[in-house]
Design a protein around this motif. Structure first.
Motif, PDB file in Angstrom:
ATOM      1  N   TYR A 183       0.838  -1.196   0.000  1.00 53.82           N
ATOM      2  CA  TYR A 183       0.000   0.000   0.000  1.00 53.82           C
ATOM      3  C   TYR A 183       0.878   1.252   0.000  1.00 53.82           C
ATOM      4  CZ  TYR A 183      -4.221  -2.687   1.157  1.00 53.82           C
ATOM      5  OH  TYR A 183      -5.288  -3.539   1.127  1.00 53.82           O
ATOM      6  N   ARG A 184       0.312   2.331  -0.547  1.00 56.39           N
ATOM      7  CA  ARG A 184       1.015   3.603  -0.607  1.00 56.39           C
ATOM      8  C   ARG A 184       0.078   4.741  -0.202  1.00 56.39           C
ATOM      9  NH1 ARG A 184       4.539   0.404  -0.574  1.00 56.39           N
ATOM     10  NH2 ARG A 184       5.988  -0.083  -2.282  1.00 56.39           N
ATOM     11  N   LEU A 185       0.610   5.665   0.599  1.00 57.39           N
ATOM     12  CA  LEU A 185      -0.097   6.895   0.954  1.00 57.39           C
ATOM     13  C   LEU A 185       0.757   8.054   0.448  1.00 57.39           C
ATOM     14  CD1 LEU A 185      -2.342   8.487   2.359  1.00 57.39           C
ATOM     15  CD2 LEU A 185      -1.044   8.283   4.492  1.00 57.39           C
ATOM     16  N   ALA A 186       0.214   8.815  -0.495  1.00 56.73           N
ATOM     17  CA  ALA A 186       0.962   9.898  -1.124  1.00 56.73           C
ATOM     18  C   ALA A 186       0.342  11.239  -0.783  1.00 56.73           C
ATOM     19  CB  ALA A 186       0.973   9.716  -2.639  1.00 56.73           C
ATOM     20  N   GLU A 187       1.177  12.201  -0.427  1.00 59.16           N
ATOM     21  CA  GLU A 187       0.723  13.580  -0.256  1.00 59.16           C
ATOM     22  C   GLU A 187       1.291  14.382  -1.418  1.00 59.16           C
ATOM     23  OE1 GLU A 187       0.755  17.257   2.972  1.00 59.16           O
ATOM     24  OE2 GLU A 187       1.116  15.193   3.623  1.00 59.16           O
ATOM     25  N   LEU A 188       0.407  14.883  -2.258  1.00 57.69           N
ATOM     26  CA  LEU A 188       0.838  15.541  -3.484  1.00 57.69           C
ATOM     27  C   LEU A 188       1.563  16.849  -3.190  1.00 57.69           C
ATOM     28  CD1 LEU A 188      -2.190  15.066  -5.924  1.00 57.69           C
ATOM     29  CD2 LEU A 188      -0.075  13.721  -5.771  1.00 57.69           C
ATOM     30  N   ALA A 189       2.733  17.006  -3.826  1.00 57.99           N
ATOM     31  CA  ALA A 189       3.464  18.265  -3.754  1.00 57.99           C
ATOM     32  C   ALA A 189       3.085  19.177  -4.905  1.00 57.99           C
ATOM     33  CB  ALA A 189       4.965  17.983  -3.795  1.00 57.99           C
ATOM     34  N   THR A 234      11.102  16.480 -11.262  1.00 60.65           N
ATOM     35  CA  THR A 234      10.611  16.959  -9.968  1.00 60.65           C
ATOM     36  C   THR A 234       9.655  15.926  -9.362  1.00 60.65           C
ATOM     37  OG1 THR A 234      10.732  19.213 -10.776  1.00 60.65           O
ATOM     38  CG2 THR A 234       9.386  18.828  -8.816  1.00 60.65           C
ATOM     39  N   PRO A 235       9.855  15.558  -8.092  1.00 58.32           N
ATOM     40  CA  PRO A 235       8.943  14.592  -7.462  1.00 58.32           C
ATOM     41  C   PRO A 235       7.508  15.102  -7.447  1.00 58.32           C
ATOM     42  CG  PRO A 235      10.936  14.851  -6.155  1.00 58.32           C
ATOM     43  CD  PRO A 235      10.970  15.929  -7.198  1.00 58.32           C
ATOM     44  N   LEU A 236       6.579  14.188  -7.685  1.00 57.20           N
ATOM     45  CA  LEU A 236       5.165  14.549  -7.668  1.00 57.20           C
ATOM     46  C   LEU A 236       4.615  14.575  -6.250  1.00 57.20           C
ATOM     47  CD1 LEU A 236       2.487  15.032  -9.238  1.00 57.20           C
ATOM     48  CD2 LEU A 236       2.199  12.546  -9.267  1.00 57.20           C
ATOM     49  N   ALA A 237       5.137  13.707  -5.377  1.00 51.58           N
ATOM     50  CA  ALA A 237       4.545  13.556  -4.043  1.00 51.58           C
ATOM     51  C   ALA A 237       5.572  13.030  -3.068  1.00 51.58           C
ATOM     52  CB  ALA A 237       3.360  12.593  -4.116  1.00 51.58           C
ATOM     53  N   VAL A 238       5.254  13.177  -1.795  1.00 56.35           N
ATOM     54  CA  VAL A 238       5.952  12.439  -0.748  1.00 56.35           C
ATOM     55  C   VAL A 238       5.129  11.172  -0.522  1.00 56.35           C
ATOM     56  CG1 VAL A 238       6.715  12.424   1.646  1.00 56.35           C
ATOM     57  CG2 VAL A 238       6.820  14.546   0.310  1.00 56.35           C
ATOM     58  N   VAL A 239       5.759  10.022  -0.718  1.00 55.61           N
ATOM     59  CA  VAL A 239       5.036   8.751  -0.705  1.00 55.61           C
ATOM     60  C   VAL A 239       5.531   7.895   0.460  1.00 55.61           C
ATOM     61  CG1 VAL A 239       4.386   6.714  -2.037  1.00 55.61           C
ATOM     62  CG2 VAL A 239       4.787   8.884  -3.216  1.00 55.61           C
ATOM     63  N   HIS A 240       4.591   7.368   1.233  1.00 55.66           N
ATOM     64  CA  HIS A 240       4.895   6.492   2.368  1.00 55.66           C
ATOM     65  C   HIS A 240       4.332   5.098   2.104  1.00 55.66           C
ATOM     66  CE1 HIS A 240       4.883  10.586   4.075  1.00 55.66           C
ATOM     67  NE2 HIS A 240       5.758  10.128   4.957  1.00 55.66           N
ATOM     68  N   ASP A 241       4.986   4.099   2.667  1.00 59.87           N
ATOM     69  CA  ASP A 241       4.392   2.769   2.648  1.00 59.87           C
ATOM     70  C   ASP A 241       3.439   2.625   3.835  1.00 59.87           C
ATOM     71  OD1 ASP A 241       5.904   2.198   4.942  1.00 59.87           O
ATOM     72  OD2 ASP A 241       7.363   0.950   3.886  1.00 59.87           O
ATOM     73  N   ALA A 242       2.902   1.439   4.028  1.00 52.84           N
ATOM     74  CA  ALA A 242       1.877   1.259   5.057  1.00 52.84           C
ATOM     75  C   ALA A 242       2.419   1.391   6.471  1.00 52.84           C
ATOM     76  CB  ALA A 242       1.198  -0.095   4.878  1.00 52.84           C
ATOM     77  N   THR A 243       3.739   1.325   6.642  1.00 52.48           N
ATOM     78  CA  THR A 243       4.318   1.509   7.974  1.00 52.48           C
ATOM     79  C   THR A 243       4.614   2.973   8.269  1.00 52.48           C
ATOM     80  OG1 THR A 243       6.637   1.318   7.283  1.00 52.48           O
ATOM     81  CG2 THR A 243       5.435  -0.744   7.707  1.00 52.48           C
ATOM     82  N   GLY A 244       4.456   3.829   7.254  1.00 54.71           N
ATOM     83  CA  GLY A 244       4.775   5.241   7.412  1.00 54.71           C
ATOM     84  C   GLY A 244       6.147   5.614   6.913  1.00 54.71           C
ATOM     85  N   ALA A 245       6.936   4.643   6.450  1.00 58.48           N
ATOM     86  CA  ALA A 245       8.278   4.922   5.946  1.00 58.48           C
ATOM     87  C   ALA A 245       8.205   5.605   4.584  1.00 58.48           C
ATOM     88  CB  ALA A 245       9.090   3.637   5.839  1.00 58.48           C
ATOM     89  N   VAL A 246       9.050   6.607   4.377  1.00 56.01           N
ATOM     90  CA  VAL A 246       9.129   7.289   3.087  1.00 56.01           C
ATOM     91  C   VAL A 246       9.835   6.372   2.087  1.00 56.01           C
ATOM     92  CG1 VAL A 246      10.071   9.275   1.846  1.00 56.01           C
ATOM     93  CG2 VAL A 246       9.144   9.563   4.148  1.00 56.01           C
ATOM     94  N   ILE A 247       9.284   6.286   0.860  1.00 57.91           N
ATOM     95  CA  ILE A 247       9.877   5.424  -0.159  1.00 57.91           C
ATOM     96  C   ILE A 247      10.390   6.265  -1.330  1.00 57.91           C
ATOM     97  CG2 ILE A 247       8.409   3.481   0.494  1.00 57.91           C
ATOM     98  CD1 ILE A 247       6.826   4.039  -2.112  1.00 57.91           C
ATOM     99  N   ALA A 248      11.213   5.646  -2.170  1.00 58.93           N
ATOM    100  CA  ALA A 248      11.875   6.371  -3.255  1.00 58.93           C
ATOM    101  C   ALA A 248      10.972   6.592  -4.463  1.00 58.93           C
ATOM    102  CB  ALA A 248      13.121   5.598  -3.699  1.00 58.93           C
ATOM    103  N   GLU A 249       9.905   5.808  -4.586  1.00 56.70           N
ATOM    104  CA  GLU A 249       9.033   5.925  -5.749  1.00 56.70           C
ATOM    105  C   GLU A 249       8.080   7.101  -5.559  1.00 56.70           C
ATOM    106  OE1 GLU A 249      10.724   1.955  -5.547  1.00 56.70           O
ATOM    107  OE2 GLU A 249       9.529   3.051  -4.112  1.00 56.70           O
TER     108      GLU A 249
END
Length: 436
Positions: free
Chosen positions: A367-373, A401-416
């Motif tokens: 799962y991914r939770l993204a906050e759009l930049a 330019t990155p589109l978003a800050v993306v976290h996995d289901a544990t809350g860790a920031v991922i590179a994608e």
């Protein structure tokens, strides 16, 4: 009120999809209307469900969706005779951190809706231990009710007898036992089952599965174990904003991973969807105001995509004035290049600088939770988008330019992070819902 059941198992690969399709088709042959759902983020199984039942199937997901959204989606089963929700992975398998209304586990849906569970148990390599596993699943969570068990791939009548006796002693109903039957095996590839639309004989395969299951499973007993479910009025519907009023949507064997509920939500909001096929060298419709490239299998068709000049030039011309968005495989095609399994690099659309390789395979799943930049079609900066990522391609370069800050289901920031450049945006995750 529909008879309602969840089809689940202790693990993946046990036969949930085959049993779901077989039960659905067998009851349909009896004249019953059957509605299927898929628990979890799977974009392949709903098409099989539709082939078996003649009714569109949608995903329900406790990590990404709130209870109101789930209630809205399942309400379509209110006019059916039988409702089947096919689970994903094992019954209690989800992520470690709770999402919107659960962890994404099939058990969340079973408990939330009050639907009994039919377990598919594969007792290969064991006998009485299968009963211990079934009893453990039955007793693990008080709000989840076990209706009974179907045994799959039993080795012999003696094997079946040993397992049945142990299950009976544990007080667990056995609805039937299926011997090994290669003729109903569904073909697979690296992201799951080969898609329903790619299998010309899918109807015959489902018919054979229905015949086989009806011969070995007590269909009446399974129905008798079902819950009598009365759909509740949903307080709200889908929180999905269409990416545009007229959407050019890539749709073919390379671009097919679209959640059905997303397309329905777009249409319900008044959007018009205009499909086109990149594999047929078609460009997006010039009258559309946005273009959307979903995921799929571009890595299997990279040479053809690279050689389809009309598609690539038409997409570039479209992106000069209007937004284009790609998800996963669609994102890869918007990039500069895609290296296939043989190590051959193919030039893609070049709207983004992304370079990906299927030769350097590594599974990305979760799962991914993204906050759009920055904005993407249908969503403004700051929007919190919930989705799911599943691919084997490796990022070689992601220079934009990155589109978003993306976290996995544990809350860790991922590179994608996804990318943006001009009117083009892309993500590796498939959008499921936006946080309200």
């Amino acid at each position: 009120m529909p008879a309602s059941l969840v089809i689940s198992a202790p693990a993946s690969g046990v036969g949930k999809t085959t049993l779901t399709l077989a039960l659905a088709r067998a009851w349909r042959k009896r004249g019953l209307n059957v509605q299927c759902f898929k628990s979890g983020p799977d974009y392949i199984d709903p098409a099989f469900h539709a082939a078996a039942t003649g009714r569109a199937s949608v995903n329900v997901d406790s990590w990404a969706m709130d209870r109101g959204t789930i209630a809205h989606l399942v309400s379509r089963g209110g006019n059916a005779d039988v409702v089947l929700a096919e689970g994903s992975m094992g019954l209690f398998d989800g992520v470690a951190a709770r999402g919107v209304s659960g962890t994404g586990a099939t058990a969340d849906i079973a408990e939330m809706l009050g639907w009994p569970v039919v377990l598919v148990i594969d007792p290969s390599g064991q006998a009485q231990t299968a009963a211990a596993i079934a009893a453990g699943l039955r007793d693990y969570r008080a709000g989840v009710r076990l209706g009974g068990v179907v045994l799959n791939r039993v080795a012999s009548p003696r094997h079946e007898d040993l397992v049945r006796r142990a299950l009976n002693e544990a007080g667990i109903k056995v609805f039937g036992a299926l011997p090994r039957h290669a003729e109903i095996s569904l073909p697979k590839r690296h992201l799951g089952l080969v898609q329903a639309e790619e299998q010309a004989e899918i109807g015959k395969l489902i018919d054979e599965a229905a015949r086989f299951v009806a011969e070995h499973v007590d269909l009446d007993a399974v129905l008798h174990s079902a819950g009598q479910w009365s759909p509740q009025a949903a307080a709200n519907g889908l929180n999905v904003t269409p990416p545009g009023q007229r959407i050019a949507l890539a749709r073919d064997a390379a671009f097919s991973f679209v959640y059905p509920h997303m397309l329905e939500a777009w249409r319900a909001a008044g959007a018009e969807i205009v499909p086109f096929s990149p594999l047929a060298d078609e460009a997006p419709d010039a009258s559309a105001n946005v273009c959307w490239l979903p995921g799929g299998y571009p890595e299997l068709h990279a040479g053809k995509i690279a050689g389809n000049a009309r598609f690539r030039s038409g997409l570039r011309a479209f992106a000069e004035t209007r937004p284009v968005h790609g998800e996963c495989g669609g994102y890869m095609v918007l990039g500069a290049g895609l290296t296939d399994a043989d190590g051959i690099r193919h030039e893609m659309a070049g709207l983004l600088g992304l370079e990906t390789s299927f030769a350097k395979r590594r599974m990305h799943l979760g799962y991914r939770l993204a906050e759009l930049a920055a904005p993407m079609p249908g969503h403004q900066p700051g929007a919190r988008l919930r989705g799911h990522e599943f691919h084997y391609s490796t990022i070689l370069a992601q220079p934009d330019t990155p589109l978003a800050v993306v976290h996995d289901a544990t809350g860790a920031v991922i590179a994608e992070t996804g990318s943006r450049r001009g009117h083009a945006t892309g993500t590796f995750f498939h959008l499921i819902a936006e946080d309200r």
